[in-house]
Design a protein around this motif. Structure first.
Motif, mmCIF file in Angstrom:
data_model
loop_
_atom_site.group_PDB
_atom_site.id
_atom_site.type_symbol
_atom_site.label_atom_id
_atom_site.label_comp_id
_atom_site.label_asym_id
_atom_site.label_seq_id
_atom_site.Cartn_x
_atom_site.Cartn_y
_atom_site.Cartn_z
ATOM 1 N N GLY A 21 0.806 -1.284 0.040
ATOM 2 C CA GLY A 21 -0.007 -0.030 0.137
ATOM 3 C C GLY A 21 0.861 1.223 -0.037
ATOM 4 O O GLY A 21 1.947 1.391 0.573
ATOM 5 N N LYS A 25 2.645 8.201 1.774
ATOM 6 C CA LYS A 25 4.144 8.370 1.576
ATOM 7 C C LYS A 25 4.768 9.574 0.915
ATOM 8 O O LYS A 25 6.010 9.714 0.796
ATOM 9 N N GLN A 182 -12.119 -4.293 0.279
ATOM 10 C CA GLN A 182 -10.925 -4.014 0.955
ATOM 11 C C GLN A 182 -11.504 -2.993 2.105
ATOM 12 O O GLN A 182 -12.048 -1.842 2.108
ATOM 13 N N THR A 252 -0.002 -3.943 3.424
ATOM 14 C CA THR A 252 1.003 -3.729 4.102
ATOM 15 C C THR A 252 1.578 -2.233 3.578
ATOM 16 O O THR A 252 1.695 -2.089 2.542
ATOM 17 N N GLY A 253 1.875 -1.380 4.501
ATOM 18 C CA GLY A 253 2.299 0.024 4.111
ATOM 19 C C GLY A 253 3.495 0.273 4.736
ATOM 20 O O GLY A 253 3.937 1.494 4.749
ATOM 21 N N THR A 254 4.285 -0.775 4.859
ATOM 22 C CA THR A 254 5.688 -0.314 5.513
ATOM 23 C C THR A 254 6.566 0.515 4.785
ATOM 24 O O THR A 254 6.375 0.202 3.387
ATOM 25 N N SER A 255 7.425 1.162 5.330
ATOM 26 C CA SER A 255 8.458 2.120 4.660
ATOM 27 C C SER A 255 9.762 1.583 4.972
ATOM 28 O O SER A 255 10.900 2.383 4.625
ATOM 29 N N HIS A 259 11.356 -4.553 7.319
ATOM 30 C CA HIS A 259 10.017 -4.945 7.240
ATOM 31 C C HIS A 259 9.170 -5.434 5.992
ATOM 32 O O HIS A 259 8.419 -6.251 6.042
#
Ligand SMILES: NC(=O)c1ccc[n+]([C@@H]2O[C@H](COP(=O)([O-])OP(=O)(O)OC[C@H]3O[C@@H](n4cnc5c(N)ncnc54)[C@H](OP(=O)(O)O)[C@@H]3O)[C@@H](O)[C@H]2O)c1
Length: 284
Positions: A21, A25, A182, A252-255, A259
């Motif tokens: 996702g 950002k 969603q 997941t929206g990890t930056s 991760h």
């Protein structure tokens, strides 16, 4: 478990098994989209809603990954959304005075432009107009989305932020069910149990977001900590593995690059049979 090398996320049939996702950002969107593809994600979620997403930045990240031969467009599952005026700021991808069907057409055209493609794989109504009911406006938008699909601009269509009531009313008003729902997935609501059940009954793929951020109390629960310790995984990996076990397609929206790796590696984590119902009823 933490260091398992990730394999790409595209599954047979063109439906992904993990979605990256791109919300919130901003200027890092191009770089993080490209990084996610380099790490092995093959499905990208965005929206033509500048308030929370930088869709053109996603397109820049895709273009960089194509140039570097990381992926081709054919490797990818691209998902974007139509967002009503009320969910937008002033940076609109359509003429707000146009009919809703025309707004859908304009928003789609702008998304294709941002993403540098002639079609997306999934087009999602970001949320019904009312929090309570499926309205005539939603019907007009849903029919316009079907027109976009029939015109080849998207393979599949779906809805987001939909309650069981929305879905029941939607199914009474239309012959066509969404391919995807969603939703934000709260453990205290049995991980959206009622909507997931509706999806299962109607062969709709349930996409879950905020699996970690909406469920901090679960992440710190001794059951999860114990499972993580016994499987040499992290609590986040346990939650993603659990989600998949109950039929959720996770986002997941990890930056964070580590991760990203860990989130993808969770696909190889198999939880003991009894753990899945225990986590499912942990908080609701
Ligand atoms: N349809 C909608 O209305 C809607 C609404 C919200 C979101 N979405 C979609 O869903 C995507 C994901 O959103 P989200 O709410 O699930 O997540 P998110 O807000 O992007 O946050 C994920 C959080 O989990 C952390 N995290 C991820 N993997 C981790 C790991 N392995 N270990 C520890 N922490 C980890 C991240 O921290 P680090 O960055 O430090 O890893 C981050 O704080 C969005 O980008 C968007 O595409 C859709």
């Amino acid at each position: 478990m933490n260091n398992v090398t990730p394999t790409p996320t595209q599954s047979p049939g063109g439906i992904p098994d993990f979605v990256y996702g791109t919300a919130w950002k901003e200027d890092r969107t191009p770089e993080l989209t490209e990084l996610a593809l380099c790490m092995g994600f093959r499905a990208i979620d965005t929206a033509n809603q500048r308030r929370h997403y930088f869709e053109a930045g996603v397109g820049q990240g895709l273009a960089a990954a194509y140039r570097a031969s990381v992926v081709t467009r054919e490797d990818l599952f691209l998902q974007t959304k139509f967002t009503y005026r009320q969910g937008q700021d002033r940076r609109l991808p359509y003429d707000p005075s146009a009919a809703l069907a025309r707004q859908v057409e304009q928003s789609m055209s702008s998304s294709l432009d941002h993403l540098g493609t002639d079609h997306v794989d999934s087009y999602v109504l970001h949320g019904p107009l009312s929090n309570y009911n499926w309205t005539d406006a939603d019907s007009e938008v849903w029919e316009a989305m079907q027109t976009e699909r029939d015109g080849g601009h998207t393979r599949l269509i779906g809805v987001s932020n939909a309650s069981l009531q929305h879905l029941q009313q939607m199914s009474a008003a239309h012959t066509e069910f969404p391919a995807f729902v969603q939703n934000r997935c709260y453990a205290r609501l049995g991980w959206d149990r009622a909507v997931r059940q509706f999806c299962r009954e109607h062969k709709i793929i349930y996409q879950g977001f905020s699996l970690l951020t909406a469920n901090q109390e679960v992440l710190h629960h001794p059951l999860i900590a114990g499972l993580a310790a016994n499987t040499n995984a992290t609590p986040a990996q346990v939650v993603f593995s659990f989600a998949r076990s109950i039929g959720i397609l996770p986002l997941t929206g990890t930056s964070d690059a580590d991760h990203m790796k860990q989130d993808l590696a969770s696909r190889a984590l198999v939880l003991p049979g009894k753990a899945v119902p225990a986590i499912e009823s942990l908080a609701g």
